[in-house]
Structures are given as structure tokens and as C-alpha cells.
Design a protein around this motif. Sequence first.
Motif: not given
Length: 133
Positions: A18-19, A57-58, A64-67, A108-112
Motif C-alpha cells: 500500500i505505501i 502521518s496523514a 495520502q489519505t487514500e492509502k 510523509d506525502a512522498h512515502g519517506i
Amino acid sequence: MPMNRIENLNLKKAFAAIIGHEVPERFGEPFLTLFRDASAKKEGNNAAAYICSLYLSALLEKFQTEKLHTFVRYTKEEYELFSFDCRMYEELYSRIPTEDLKNILLIDAHGIPCCRECCKQDIFEAFDFYTNI
């Protein structure tokens, strides 16, 4: 292989899918320790901890809230999640060492992975999100 270990491996694989990368070490703390200590049931504790951490995190890092919602749907289908309600928030929060709140690992927003200090309100918002899913 013990069932709890298999469940945890499957959860980590779903999380990674997912992430977009492996579960960072320490991700889910302090919730992982908190829910393990507060619940006699083992199933669903890690999923509950990941949900709370992904919510933060969101909220704080624009993950990303979708994830987040995809992960929530998956865990609700696959696990019997740790259950608690708002009457337990204070007790649960009081079990988190102050030092642990200063360095919570989020994504974060970039998956980091990144670290962030969280306050009581942040933790209570994560509890609210979790108890209302």
C-alpha cells in the motif's frame, strides 16, 4: 511458524504494497507497545498501531489519505482489531512515556519515513480516528 508471526508477516506485506516500501523499523510505536500491553488478544494489535500511525502521518505529514483508507479496509477485513473507546483514552495515553512522544516515526506525502513530536491532542485524534472506523 507460529500464527501471530504469520499474521504479522502478512500485515507487513500488505502495508508495504500500500505505501510502496517495507515497513520502517519502529513504525507504529508507541502504539505497538501500548496496544500489546493493554490487550490480552494479540491479533490485530499491530494493525491497530499501524492505523494510528498512518492517521498521524496523514494528519501531520500529508500522507495520502487514500492509502490510509485502503489499509484500514484491508485490516478490517483480515483482522479482529484491538477494541477500545473514548473512556480509555486517558489511561492509554498515560502509559506512553513522554520521551516516546518526542520522536514518533511517521510517513510523509512522498512515502519517506520522518520523525515528528506529537502532543496529547494528536494522540487523542489518532484514537478517535481508530475507534470510529
